[in-house]
Scaffold this motif. Structure first.
Motif, PDB file in Angstrom:
ATOM      1  N   GLY A 139      46.543  29.711  45.724  1.00  0.00           N
ATOM      2  CA  GLY A 139      45.111  29.399  45.776  1.00  0.00           C
ATOM      3  C   GLY A 139      44.231  30.622  45.903  1.00  0.00           C
ATOM      4  N   ILE A 140      44.705  31.763  45.422  1.00  0.00           N
ATOM      5  CA  ILE A 140      43.957  33.016  45.513  1.00  0.00           C
ATOM      6  C   ILE A 140      43.227  33.253  44.197  1.00  0.00           C
ATOM      7  N   SER A 141      41.907  33.330  44.262  1.00  0.00           N
ATOM      8  CA  SER A 141      41.116  33.522  43.052  1.00  0.00           C
ATOM      9  C   SER A 141      41.054  35.001  42.675  1.00  0.00           C
ATOM     10  N   VAL A 142      41.026  35.240  41.371  1.00  0.00           N
ATOM     11  CA  VAL A 142      41.036  36.607  40.841  1.00  0.00           C
ATOM     12  C   VAL A 142      39.767  36.840  40.041  1.00  0.00           C
ATOM     13  N   GLY A 143      39.061  37.915  40.353  1.00  0.00           N
ATOM     14  CA  GLY A 143      37.841  38.270  39.635  1.00  0.00           C
ATOM     15  C   GLY A 143      38.143  39.123  38.422  1.00  0.00           C
ATOM     16  N   PRO A 144      37.152  39.832  37.913  1.00  0.00           N
ATOM     17  CA  PRO A 144      37.376  40.700  36.755  1.00  0.00           C
ATOM     18  C   PRO A 144      38.406  41.778  37.071  1.00  0.00           C
ATOM     19  N   ALA A 145      39.227  42.099  36.080  1.00  0.00           N
ATOM     20  CA  ALA A 145      40.146  43.228  36.212  1.00  0.00           C
ATOM     21  C   ALA A 145      39.423  44.483  35.738  1.00  0.00           C
ATOM     22  N   VAL A 146      39.716  45.594  36.373  1.00  0.00           N
ATOM     23  CA  VAL A 146      39.066  46.861  36.029  1.00  0.00           C
ATOM     24  C   VAL A 146      40.119  47.856  35.576  1.00  0.00           C
ATOM     25  N   VAL A 147      39.925  48.415  34.402  1.00  0.00           N
ATOM     26  CA  VAL A 147      40.787  49.476  33.887  1.00  0.00           C
ATOM     27  C   VAL A 147      40.068  50.797  34.146  1.00  0.00           C
ATOM     28  N   ALA A 148      40.634  51.604  35.028  1.00  0.00           N
ATOM     29  CA  ALA A 148      39.936  52.800  35.518  1.00  0.00           C
ATOM     30  C   ALA A 148      40.618  54.072  35.040  1.00  0.00           C
ATOM     31  N   SER A 149      39.848  54.946  34.437  1.00  0.00           N
ATOM     32  CA  SER A 149      40.349  56.239  33.970  1.00  0.00           C
ATOM     33  C   SER A 149      40.039  57.322  35.003  1.00  0.00           C
ATOM     34  N   GLY A 150      40.956  58.286  35.117  1.00  0.00           N
ATOM     35  CA  GLY A 150      40.770  59.364  36.087  1.00  0.00           C
ATOM     36  C   GLY A 150      40.807  58.854  37.515  1.00  0.00           C
ATOM     37  N   ALA A 151      41.654  57.878  37.782  1.00  0.00           N
ATOM     38  CA  ALA A 151      41.603  57.149  39.049  1.00  0.00           C
ATOM     39  C   ALA A 151      42.590  57.674  40.084  1.00  0.00           C
ATOM     40  N   ARG A 152      42.116  57.743  41.313  1.00  0.00           N
ATOM     41  CA  ARG A 152      42.965  57.868  42.492  1.00  0.00           C
ATOM     42  C   ARG A 152      42.943  56.511  43.205  1.00  0.00           C
ATOM     43  N   VAL A 153      43.852  56.329  44.153  1.00  0.00           N
ATOM     44  CA  VAL A 153      43.971  55.034  44.818  1.00  0.00           C
ATOM     45  C   VAL A 153      42.656  54.598  45.453  1.00  0.00           C
ATOM     46  N   ALA A 154      41.978  55.528  46.124  1.00  0.00           N
ATOM     47  CA  ALA A 154      40.763  55.181  46.871  1.00  0.00           C
ATOM     48  C   ALA A 154      39.616  54.742  45.970  1.00  0.00           C
ATOM     49  N   LEU A 155      39.726  54.956  44.665  1.00  0.00           N
ATOM     50  CA  LEU A 155      38.670  54.471  43.769  1.00  0.00           C
ATOM     51  C   LEU A 155      38.562  52.951  43.867  1.00  0.00           C
ATOM     52  N   GLY A 156      39.656  52.282  44.194  1.00  0.00           N
ATOM     53  CA  GLY A 156      39.638  50.838  44.332  1.00  0.00           C
ATOM     54  C   GLY A 156      38.741  50.349  45.451  1.00  0.00           C
ATOM     55  N   ASP A 157      38.520  51.182  46.482  1.00  0.00           N
ATOM     56  CA  ASP A 157      37.648  50.770  47.580  1.00  0.00           C
ATOM     57  C   ASP A 157      36.216  50.563  47.097  1.00  0.00           C
ATOM     58  N   GLU A 158      35.726  51.511  46.315  1.00  0.00           N
ATOM     59  CA  GLU A 158      34.368  51.394  45.790  1.00  0.00           C
ATOM     60  C   GLU A 158      34.269  50.247  44.785  1.00  0.00           C
ATOM     61  N   ILE A 159      35.296  50.106  43.941  1.00  0.00           N
ATOM     62  CA  ILE A 159      35.285  49.030  42.950  1.00  0.00           C
ATOM     63  C   ILE A 159      35.312  47.668  43.631  1.00  0.00           C
ATOM     64  N   GLY A 160      36.178  47.527  44.620  1.00  0.00           N
ATOM     65  CA  GLY A 160      36.270  46.252  45.324  1.00  0.00           C
ATOM     66  C   GLY A 160      34.975  45.885  46.013  1.00  0.00           C
ATOM     67  N   THR A 161      34.296  46.879  46.577  1.00  0.00           N
ATOM     68  CA  THR A 161      33.011  46.629  47.238  1.00  0.00           C
ATOM     69  C   THR A 161      31.968  46.139  46.246  1.00  0.00           C
ATOM     70  N   LEU A 162      31.880  46.814  45.089  1.00  0.00           N
ATOM     71  CA  LEU A 162      30.878  46.445  44.091  1.00  0.00           C
ATOM     72  C   LEU A 162      31.142  45.049  43.522  1.00  0.00           C
ATOM     73  N   LEU A 163      32.413  44.674  43.410  1.00  0.00           N
ATOM     74  CA  LEU A 163      32.750  43.359  42.856  1.00  0.00           C
ATOM     75  C   LEU A 163      32.710  42.260  43.911  1.00  0.00           C
ATOM     76  N   GLY A 164      32.514  42.635  45.161  1.00  0.00           N
ATOM     77  CA  GLY A 164      32.422  41.650  46.224  1.00  0.00           C
ATOM     78  C   GLY A 164      33.752  40.993  46.564  1.00  0.00           C
ATOM     79  N   ALA A 165      34.856  41.699  46.315  1.00  0.00           N
ATOM     80  CA  ALA A 165      36.175  41.133  46.560  1.00  0.00           C
ATOM     81  C   ALA A 165      36.554  41.233  48.034  1.00  0.00           C
ATOM     82  N   ARG A 166      37.281  40.232  48.507  1.00  0.00           N
ATOM     83  CA  ARG A 166      37.788  40.272  49.878  1.00  0.00           C
ATOM     84  C   ARG A 166      38.948  41.263  49.998  1.00  0.00           C
ATOM     85  N   ILE A 167      39.678  41.439  48.917  1.00  0.00           N
ATOM     86  CA  ILE A 167      40.858  42.309  48.926  1.00  0.00           C
ATOM     87  C   ILE A 167      41.011  42.916  47.536  1.00  0.00           C
TER      88      ILE A 167
END
Length: 254
Positions: A139-167
């Motif tokens: 029952g876990i909903s999935v939002g848009p997937a993001v394909v990120a170039s030049g990415a480090r792991v922590a880039l996901g923190d900013e992306i997750g915040t902008l997309l309003g994701a819980r995780i």
């Protein structure tokens, strides 16, 4: 009872690690040196391989996701390798795009090139394919997937915040080793946002042909996402106990 004698040849059959290489005088044997040189070249090639972001986006779209393109502030591969901090921050244009795609979904999936685009090409889409039915079953909903170039792991923190994701889940190419040039890592972070550290993440590492399979990785990732959301903890506070119930049950992949 006499303990059977084990040889270095027995050990070498159990591990790809470089053990019992032998020597010729004070140097390695020619075969060992050539094997090392080849492995080193493969690792370098994995780091500098081109990232087929469009091809990956097409694979994710075929799985029913809505992929978005993003880039970090690393303008090229040289900047990415020399300035890790740039790979942790979104390009302003990418930030503006992602701000328009916020949703109320539980999970945001980010697939980044990392230090081995080769690993992402080989593993990422299959991991996602195996993962989606497990998320749906939980029952876990999935939002848009993001394909990120030049990415480090922590880039996901900013992306997750902008997309309003819980995780947020970041699938990213790991630093190539001399026996695993195409290893994928999966990082799960609850409540992504500025200031998160590696202690706030759970990681499933060594996803590659001779390591953890995409099916096993999907099982572990789904367990971590589900438990993080239900318990409200992640990282060092959340121990991976996904294997305590035995082998992962198979689910049909889309």
């Amino acid at each position: 009872m006499t303990t059977p004698t084990r040889s270095f040849a027995d050990l070498r059959r159990l591990t790809p690690a470089r053990v019992a290489l032998g020597r010729s005088g004070v140097s390695l044997t020619t075969d060992a040196l050539l094997d090392f040189t080849l492995a080193h070249a493969r690792a370098r090639d994995a780091v500098h391989a081109a990232f087929n972001a469009d091809g990956l986006a097409a694979e994710l779209a075929a799985l029913g996701l809505a992929p978005l393109a993003a880039a970090s502030q690393a303008a090229n591969r040289r900047d990415y390798l020399a300035r890790p901090d740039l790979g942790r921050r979104l390009d302003p244009a990418a930030r503006a795009v992602l701000q328009q795609h916020g949703s109320a979904a539980d999970l945001a999936i980010v697939v980044g090139d990392g230090l081995s685009p080769t690993a992402v090409t080989a593993q990422a889409a299959e991991v996602v394919r195996r993962l989606l039915p497990r998320l749906a079953a939980g029952g876990i909903s999935v939002g848009p997937a993001v394909v990120a170039s030049g990415a480090r792991v922590a880039l996901g923190d900013e992306i997750g915040t902008l997309l309003g994701a819980r995780i947020v889940l970041v699938l990213i190419g790991e630093r190539p080793g001399l026996s695993a040039p195409a290893s994928l890592g999966a990082y799960v972070t609850l409540g992504p946002g500025p200031g998160r550290t590696d202690a706030d993440r759970n990681c499933v590492s060594n996803i590659h042909a001779a390591g953890i399979s995409p099916a096993e990785a999907a099982f572990k990732i789904a367990w971590l996402v589900r438990e993080a959301l239900s318990r409200g903890i992640c990282g060092v506070a959340l121990k991976d106990e996904s294997g305590d119930g035995g082998a992962a049950p198979e689910l049909p992949a889309p």
